[in-house]
Design an enzyme around this catalytic site. Structure first.
Site, PDB file in Angstrom:
ATOM      1  N   LYS A 212       0.846  -1.195   0.000  1.00 13.03           N
ATOM      2  CA  LYS A 212       0.000   0.000   0.000  1.00 13.03           C
ATOM      3  C   LYS A 212       0.886   1.252   0.000  1.00 13.03           C
ATOM      4  CE  LYS A 212      -3.598   2.077   2.856  1.00 13.03           C
ATOM      5  NZ  LYS A 212      -4.523   1.859   3.978  1.00 13.03           N
ATOM      6  N   GLU A 218      10.510  -4.706   4.680  1.00 14.78           N
ATOM      7  CA  GLU A 218      10.637  -6.096   4.224  1.00 14.78           C
ATOM      8  C   GLU A 218      10.317  -6.212   2.735  1.00 14.78           C
ATOM      9  OE1 GLU A 218       8.981  -5.033   6.858  1.00 14.78           O
ATOM     10  OE2 GLU A 218       8.970  -6.480   8.494  1.00 14.78           O
ATOM     11  N   GLY A 274      -5.023  -2.270   5.151  1.00 20.01           N
ATOM     12  CA  GLY A 274      -4.236  -3.409   4.667  1.00 20.01           C
ATOM     13  C   GLY A 274      -4.931  -4.740   4.895  1.00 20.01           C
ATOM     14  N   ARG A 275      -5.420  -4.956   6.104  1.00 23.01           N
ATOM     15  CA  ARG A 275      -6.027  -6.256   6.433  1.00 23.01           C
ATOM     16  C   ARG A 275      -7.434  -6.410   5.856  1.00 23.01           C
ATOM     17  NH1 ARG A 275      -5.158  -2.872  10.405  1.00 23.01           N
ATOM     18  NH2 ARG A 275      -6.760  -2.172  11.854  1.00 23.01           N
ATOM     19  N   GLU A 360      -5.238  -7.292  14.901  1.00 19.63           N
ATOM     20  CA  GLU A 360      -4.744  -5.968  14.535  1.00 19.63           C
ATOM     21  C   GLU A 360      -5.893  -4.960  14.618  1.00 19.63           C
ATOM     22  OE1 GLU A 360      -1.966  -6.089  11.258  1.00 19.63           O
ATOM     23  OE2 GLU A 360      -2.451  -4.033  10.763  1.00 19.63           O
ATOM     24  N   HIS A 391      -5.556 -34.060  17.389  1.00 17.44           N
ATOM     25  CA  HIS A 391      -4.486 -34.926  17.887  1.00 17.44           C
ATOM     26  C   HIS A 391      -3.418 -34.132  18.603  1.00 17.44           C
ATOM     27  CE1 HIS A 391      -6.088 -38.423  15.707  1.00 17.44           C
ATOM     28  NE2 HIS A 391      -6.598 -37.457  14.957  1.00 17.44           N
ATOM     29  N   LYS A 511       7.657  -0.748  12.151  1.00 21.14           N
ATOM     30  CA  LYS A 511       8.202  -0.327  10.863  1.00 21.14           C
ATOM     31  C   LYS A 511       9.390   0.628  11.041  1.00 21.14           C
ATOM     32  CE  LYS A 511       4.149  -1.088   8.011  1.00 21.14           C
ATOM     33  NZ  LYS A 511       3.359  -0.678   6.874  1.00 21.14           N
TER      34      LYS A 511
HETATM   35  C1  G6Q Z   1      -2.706  -3.992   7.860  1.00 20.92           C
HETATM   36  C2  G6Q Z   1      -1.478  -3.386   8.352  1.00 20.92           C
HETATM   37  C3  G6Q Z   1      -0.203  -4.071   7.913  1.00 20.92           C
HETATM   38  C4  G6Q Z   1       0.194  -3.746   6.479  1.00 20.92           C
HETATM   39  C5  G6Q Z   1       1.634  -4.197   6.267  1.00 20.92           C
HETATM   40  C6  G6Q Z   1       2.110  -3.936   4.863  1.00 20.92           C
HETATM   41  O1  G6Q Z   1      -3.814  -3.602   8.120  1.00 20.92           O
HETATM   42  O2  G6Q Z   1      -1.461  -2.045   8.092  1.00 20.92           O
HETATM   43  O3  G6Q Z   1      -0.246  -5.460   8.065  1.00 20.92           O
HETATM   44  O4  G6Q Z   1      -0.656  -4.364   5.584  1.00 20.92           O
HETATM   45  O5  G6Q Z   1       2.461  -3.558   7.181  1.00 20.92           O
HETATM   46  O6  G6Q Z   1       2.010  -2.592   4.528  1.00 20.92           O
HETATM   47  P1  G6Q Z   1       2.192  -2.109   3.060  1.00 20.92           P
HETATM   48  O7  G6Q Z   1       1.108  -2.696   2.230  1.00 20.92           O
HETATM   49  O8  G6Q Z   1       2.133  -0.615   3.101  1.00 20.92           O
HETATM   50  O9  G6Q Z   1       3.545  -2.609   2.587  1.00 20.92           O
END
Ligand code: G6Q
Length: 552
Positions: A212, A218, A274-275, A360, A391, A511
């Site tokens: 996003k 990462e 994001g989620r 989250e 199990h 981050k």
């Molecule tokens: C989701 C969070 C988080 C995010 C990641 C990746 O709701 O904000 O999990 O999706 O940190 O972020 P970017 O898409 O900006 O790389």
């Protein structure tokens, strides 16, 4: 800004006190008694909507519990908040953003205004571009730089830009193009990338860089490594990047800076968390795998559940009821976790996906007004697909000291019918929920010929609550419905807890933290450390071990 409901702090409301008093009466009641009192309980406390059947009769509730919980929902302004979300009000208060993931699955002719602009045509324009691109890749029309067709797709992303795509790919694998390979790289651990590409031909590989913000450490590190891996094949020919890299982002400037042409960028918007983004362009890998038609069917499933949540009265509303039940255990029984147990191998990543969605969203300790809460908020979600968990950790659910409400998810039809497997699978669901609820008495254990000394060990107290969700088949639409069901259940709880379910400051912290330490690990000279003594010592130890292992 949003019109937040003006309501008293949660625990000062009369209905909360009534729930507490009711809990004191109900806590000693056994599910066995509740079922004995009402022979029709199993049919009464059940609900079917949008193709999902929810049996919630094996919960420790009575009519009174339900009516108090429903009253709590009403008095918390749930109805007004649902309307505010669907209308695009800035209900993500701490980030001053609208929360419009429901617009991502709105039909083409819908109108949803965000700051005066109808966003639905924008959503469908991106979907159309995604469809066109997916069709070209899937048909072999889109080729790699050397002219070979694309056979491998690697999504690079993390968190919300990874968990949804991975879960959806696994869940809908049955519908995917088996001639193509799909992989997902998220961890900054070099092993993740290296293992994902070690057996692939770069000439046949397409990377989707999904971020996003397009600044996540990462993802950017993995994307740079992917670029270097590809450039080695392209022998430094930058022109080839356009054929092997596309981006999914809201940040066109950073995408361009990375070297991806914005013609190969699929956008989304800051009103998609994001989620909550697996049904946006973040789902490009899903669409490439299952094709545009199936992807749209998934969106249709999401939308059906959205409409159900938006319009159904709360006593007939699946997400509202599930949210209220979860809150009942969390806040009154003191349950700290919820187990999600899909009896469906394709849903193996569903619990991990739900962990982010639920934890989250509702892992917050202050209200939207910034006051510290004096009640527990989001429980811990966890789980594994059945029957494997039976199990291992089910032992604790059956006979441990903690109360763990469980969501069992079952399907009537298996996509891979194989002898008696499906009936065996579902028999296990029903047997587990039955055993959890009703247990096994001393008399029953003795009647099996158990010696007296062994009886306490083989006793099952029962009274362990569960929901059973039953669907017909795991189709793309069914997946959309299931995800939306949990999204809105999370929302219901967040509204009652008066928290912002749509920010994630705890994730933001991570981050930036490592950025300060990284140069201290990398510097050639001994760095001046000013952390706490534990962190300082760990940094020194790491530097020393790293240098000796290099020498060795
Ligand atoms: C989701 C969070 C988080 C995010 C990641 C990746 O709701 O904000 O999990 O999706 O940190 O972020 P970017 O898409 O900006 O790389």
């Amino acid at each position: 800004m949003t019109n937040l409901p003006v309501s008293a702090p949660l625990r000062q409301r009369p209905v909360w006190a009534q729930l507490e008093a009711h809990f004191q009466k109900l806590k000693s009641l056994h599910l066995k008694q509740l079922f004995a009192q009402d022979p029709k309980r199993g049919e009464k406390f059940a609900l079917e909507a949008a193709g999902i059947y929810l049996d919630y009769s094996k919960n420790r509730i009575t009519d009174e519990t339900l009516s108090l919980l429903l009253q709590l929902a009403q008095e918390s302004g749930l109805r007004a908040q649902i309307d505010a979300m669907f209308r695009g009000d800035a209900i993500n208060v701490s980030e001053k953003r609208a929360v419009l993931h429901t617009a991502l699955r709105a039909p083409r002719d819908a109108t949803i205004l965000h700051e005066g602009r109808n966003v639905v045509p924008d959503v469908h324009a991106v979907l159309d571009r995604m469809s066109d691109f997916s069709n070209r890749v899937r048909s072999g029309d889109w080729k790699g730089h050397s002219g070979k067709r694309i056979r491998n797709v690697i999504n690079i992303g993390i968190g919300g830009s990874d968990l949804g795509p991975v879960m959806a790919y696994e869940a809908l694998k049955h519908y995917s193009d088996r001639a193509m390979t799909f992989r997902f790289v998220s961890n900054v651990d070099g092993t993740d990338f290296s293992e994902a590409v070690c057996d692939l031909d770069p000439a046949e590989t397409l990377f989707i860089v999904s971020s996003k913000t397009f600044t996540t450490l990462e993802t950017m590190a993995n994307a740079q490594s992917a670029r270097a891996w590809m450039m080695a094949q392209l022998k430094g020919d930058e022109a080839g990047i356009a054929k092997h890299f596309v981006a999914v982002s809201t940040n066109a400037a950073e995408v361009t800076k990375f070297g991806i042409d914005t013609a190969n960028m699929f956008g989304f918007w800051d009103w998609v968390g994001g989620r909550y983004s697996m049904d946006s362009a973040i789902g490009l890998s899903t669409m490439l795998a299952i094709g545009p038609e199936n992807f749209r069917a998934m969106l249709g499933g999401f939308h059906e559940m959205d409409e159900h949540f938006r319009t159904a009265p709360f006593d007939q509303n699946l997400p509202a009821l599930m949210g209220l039940l979860s809150l009942w255990y969390n806040n009154f029984f003191g349950a700290q976790t919820v187990a999600v147990l899909p009896y469906q191998q394709y849903l193996k990543r569903f619990p991990a996906y739900l962990q982010q969605l639920t934890m989250e969203s509702n892992g917050k300790h202050v209200t939207i007004e910034g006051a510290h809460v004096d009640y527990d908020t989001g429980p811990i979600y966890w789980g594994e697909p059945g029957t494997n968990g039976q199990h291992s950790f089910y032992q604790l659910i059956h006979q441990g000291t903690r109360l763990i409400p469980c969501d069992f998810i079952a399907f009537a039809r298996n996509l891979n019918p194989l002898g008696r497997h499906q009936d065996m699978l579902v028999a296990n669901v029903f047997a587990q929920t039955e055993a959890l609820a009703f247990g096994k008495t001393v008399e029953e254990v003795k009647a099996e010929g158990t010696p007296d000394w062994l009886v306490p060990h083989r006793l099952f107290e029962g009274n362990r609550p569960s929901n059973t969700l039953m669907l017909e088949t795991l189709t793309p639409a069914a997946l959309g419905k299931l995800v939306a069901l949990y999204e809105h259940s999370v929302f219901t709880q967040g509204v009652i807890w008066q928290i912002d379910s749509f920010d994630q400051w705890g994730v933001e912290l991570g981050k930036v933290l490592a950025q300060r330490i990284l140069p201290q690990l990398e510097s050639a000279n001994e760095p001046k450390l000013d952390h706490d003594s534990s962190t300082n010592a760990l940094i020194q130890r790491y530097r020393k071990l790293k240098s000796t292992s290099k020498e060795g």
